[in-house]
Design an enzyme around this catalytic site. Structure first.
Site, PDB file in Angstrom:
ATOM      1  N   ASP A  81       3.256   3.781   2.006  1.00 17.95           N
ATOM      2  CA  ASP A  81       3.456   3.215   0.671  1.00 17.95           C
ATOM      3  C   ASP A  81       2.129   2.606   0.223  1.00 17.95           C
ATOM      4  O   ASP A  81       1.290   2.243   1.054  1.00 17.95           O
ATOM      5  CB  ASP A  81       4.560   2.148   0.736  1.00 17.95           C
ATOM      6  N   ASP A  83       1.535   0.150  -2.922  1.00 20.77           N
ATOM      7  CA  ASP A  83       1.520  -1.206  -3.473  1.00 20.77           C
ATOM      8  C   ASP A  83       1.939  -2.245  -2.450  1.00 20.77           C
ATOM      9  O   ASP A  83       3.043  -2.200  -1.897  1.00 20.77           O
ATOM     10  CB  ASP A  83       2.447  -1.292  -4.692  1.00 20.77           C
ATOM     11  N   THR A 188       3.889   6.884  -3.330  1.00 20.96           N
ATOM     12  CA  THR A 188       3.922   5.777  -4.281  1.00 20.96           C
ATOM     13  C   THR A 188       4.563   6.153  -5.606  1.00 20.96           C
ATOM     14  O   THR A 188       4.577   7.330  -5.985  1.00 20.96           O
ATOM     15  CB  THR A 188       2.487   5.273  -4.539  1.00 20.96           C
ATOM     16  N   ASP A 256       6.069  -2.079   2.605  1.00 17.28           N
ATOM     17  CA  ASP A 256       6.335  -3.520   2.505  1.00 17.28           C
ATOM     18  C   ASP A 256       7.687  -3.818   1.895  1.00 17.28           C
ATOM     19  O   ASP A 256       8.155  -4.951   1.946  1.00 17.28           O
ATOM     20  CB  ASP A 256       5.271  -4.181   1.621  1.00 17.28           C
TER      21      ASP A 256
END
Length: 328
Positions: A81, A83, A188, A256
């Site tokens: 990922d 961000d 993403t 995250d």
């Protein structure tokens, strides 16, 4: 007959559009992968000071576990990922700042981008409503522009706003997979063009991202499927793995956000990186590996004072006004 499925969007759109978005992203990723020049895989791939910092963090964080990734395992790959996993903040917001600087839109839109970015940084999680609003704004802004024009601008924006926000610890994890001879992909919700630029700058294999429709090299203002978010990310990884002949049980994924649990659950080696509260809890329950490269716990975990939120908004507005004045 396949087109008739879109006549009943309420019953089929969520799953069908996720699959469409994932397959479109996988196809775009394979087309733009850096096959002509393999990324650097030795120590020379990073500046000395970055390698030292990353290595120090990795040593401090690494638990006792079997060697991973496994060198020479060409049926394995890694999916990261972007961000708040690879990069601090959200790529689409940094991209918006760069477009504002180039007069693609007005100060009012920049204030909205500033507020969304402030929320993202304070909460440490992706708010679907904010992310959707940002994507809608971006689509309306780029409509009618050439893809090659936005790619060139994206290169400049990376240098201006993104390069200094890469987490060294996560970058070291990606490099470990490259050193083992595995492909590494970003996954993403950011536009696939932006994601591809970031992947190339980091020496990664390529990127899976949201695919905006273009005709004759010009953006139409529409998406192919839906944003690459949540289940759509899992579909993109599944489609790419099938096309590349990968064994997902031998692959790794890093994120995250609890929104990426579908993607993380696909692979045999899921990692929670700088996790939000929900993902941290899920990771501990399922015995997933955890890494946290932030200097401190997010403020949201102990409650964000109202003044902090107001200050962030005011700071964003002040930055917008200052930038506007400098341009006069």
């Amino acid at each position: 007959m396949a087109a008739l499925g879109w006549l009943t969007p309420r019953r089929r759109s969520a799953t069908a559009r996720s699959v469409l978005a994932g397959e479109a992203s996988a196809e775009a990723a394979r087309k733009t992968a850096l096959a002509e020049a393999p990324p650097l895989t030795g120590p020379e791939a990073e500046p000395e000071e970055v390698r030292g910092e990353a290595a120090e963090e990795a040593v401090e964080e690494a638990p006792a576990e079997p060697e991973f990734p496994v060198a020479g395992d060409d049926l394995a790959a890694a999916f990261f990922d972007l961000d708040n996993t690879v990069m601090q903040g959200a790529a689409i917001f940094h991209f918006g700042r760069g477009l504002y600087k180039r007069e693609f839109f007005r100060r009012r839109e920049l204030a909205r981008f500033a507020w969304q970015q402030a929320w993202f940084r304070l909460a440490g999680v992706e708010d679907p409503e904010h992310m959707q609003d940002a994507r809608d704004s971006a689509l309306s802004i780029v409509k009618g522009h050439k893809v090659c024009e936005l790619m060139a601008i994206g290169e400049e924006i990376y240098d201006e706003y993104m390069a200094e926000r890469i987490w060294p610890g996560t970058r070291a994890l990606a490099q470990a997979h490259l050193d083992a001879g595995q492909k590494v992909w970003l996954v993403t919700a950011a536009p696939v063009e932006t994601a591809t630029i970031i992947a190339r700058r980091l020496g990664l294999t390529g990127a899976l991202g949201t695919v905006a429709e273009s005709v004759d090299g010009v953006y139409t203002g529409r998406l192919v499927g839906e944003p690459l978010h949540g289940p759509a990310k899992a579909e993109a990884v599944r489609a790419l793995a099938a096309a590349e002949g990968l064994d997902l049980d031998r692959c790794a994924a890093y994120s995250d956000s609890h929104n990426d649990i579908p993607m993380l659950s696909l692979v045999g080696h899921p990692y929670a990186i700088n996790p939000d509260t929900k993902l941290r809890k899920h990771a501990r329950t399922n015995d997933w590996r955890l890494r946290d490269y932030r200097t401190g716990r997010k403020a949201v975990k102990v409650g964000v004072p109202a003044a902090a939120g107001v200050g962030a908004i005011a700071g964003g507005a002040a930055a917008a006004i200052a930038l506007h004045r400098r341009r006069k």
